[in-house]
Motif scaffolding. Sequence first.
Motif, PDB file in Angstrom:
ATOM      1  N   LEU A   1       0.818  -1.210   0.000  1.00 17.65           N
ATOM      2  CA  LEU A   1       0.000   0.000   0.000  1.00 17.65           C
ATOM      3  C   LEU A   1       0.857   1.267   0.000  1.00 17.65           C
ATOM      4  N   GLN A   2       2.152   1.124   0.261  1.00 20.98           N
ATOM      5  CA  GLN A   2       3.007   2.307   0.340  1.00 20.98           C
ATOM      6  C   GLN A   2       3.214   2.965  -1.024  1.00 20.98           C
ATOM      7  N   LYS A   3       3.341   2.161  -2.080  1.00 17.41           N
ATOM      8  CA  LYS A   3       3.603   2.735  -3.397  1.00 17.41           C
ATOM      9  C   LYS A   3       2.497   3.695  -3.838  1.00 17.41           C
ATOM     10  N   PRO A   4       1.208   3.312  -3.765  1.00 21.62           N
ATOM     11  CA  PRO A   4       0.180   4.283  -4.144  1.00 21.62           C
ATOM     12  C   PRO A   4       0.130   5.498  -3.222  1.00 21.62           C
ATOM     13  N   ILE A   5       0.486   5.302  -1.949  1.00 18.73           N
ATOM     14  CA  ILE A   5       0.538   6.453  -1.045  1.00 18.73           C
ATOM     15  C   ILE A   5       1.646   7.408  -1.490  1.00 18.73           C
ATOM     16  N   ASP A   6       2.806   6.849  -1.862  1.00 18.09           N
ATOM     17  CA  ASP A   6       3.895   7.682  -2.375  1.00 18.09           C
ATOM     18  C   ASP A   6       3.453   8.432  -3.638  1.00 18.09           C
ATOM     19  N   MET A   7       2.646   7.754  -4.460  1.00 21.86           N
ATOM     20  CA  MET A   7       2.113   8.399  -5.667  1.00 21.86           C
ATOM     21  C   MET A   7       1.207   9.573  -5.292  1.00 21.86           C
TER      22      MET A   7
END
Length: 235
Positions: A120-126
């Motif tokens: 879930l971290q990647k979309p949050i970084d996006m």
Amino acid sequence: MDGEANLVGLPQPKRVSLSESVADTIAEAIATRIILPNERIVETSLVEKLGVSRVPVREALKVLHAQGIISGGGHKGYRVAAFEPGITQQIMEVRLSLETFMLRDAIENWRDGNGSPAVLQKPIDMMVASALSGSLRNSLIADLEFHRAIRHAANNPIVGTLWDTIARHVLIVFNFERFRDEDLKASARQHEQFRDWIVGEVAKPSTPFKEIQEALENHMLLIARKKTGDVSIAS
């Protein structure tokens, strides 16, 4: 050989077609208000702007029409659906139901060591990057990717397929004032908080289904409650 299935003639997996890609592009344009509700959609204009032939555009419009995202057809052409409050309510109710099952299964899989909520971290970084650049489009897509990550982690093919059919509707509804904060940084923070809640539940032995549903609804309608003080998906 004995015990082996005869795979001769087995259909090969399909890649995402050009028409599906065009349909996604049109849905994104509707979500970001490049194409407005009730606006007429001109096939020849799409062909020119997207740089593709008439066939994938025509097929994409048929798909969007079947999904209720655009209306009309025939010699009258298509128009973007109005997405009246009643329709929007139905979309949100279906989404809450499907995503509750998805989140339940994702949490159980993560508890069992099948993957990790770290995805879930990647979309949050996006979302964070989108807020810094002021890109509403990228923020909307990142929001959808956050929930798509849960969809994949759930490994529930039936519910996942049903969710896929309303993903474009969800993308469009994301941009409605009722369901979204104007501050893109706030959207990223809300997803970080929801991710932290999920991580906490993964560390527990179990989570009641009702608690998952309530947490998801709170996440989905956080902004609505801040603005109106009393909003419910099921109301």
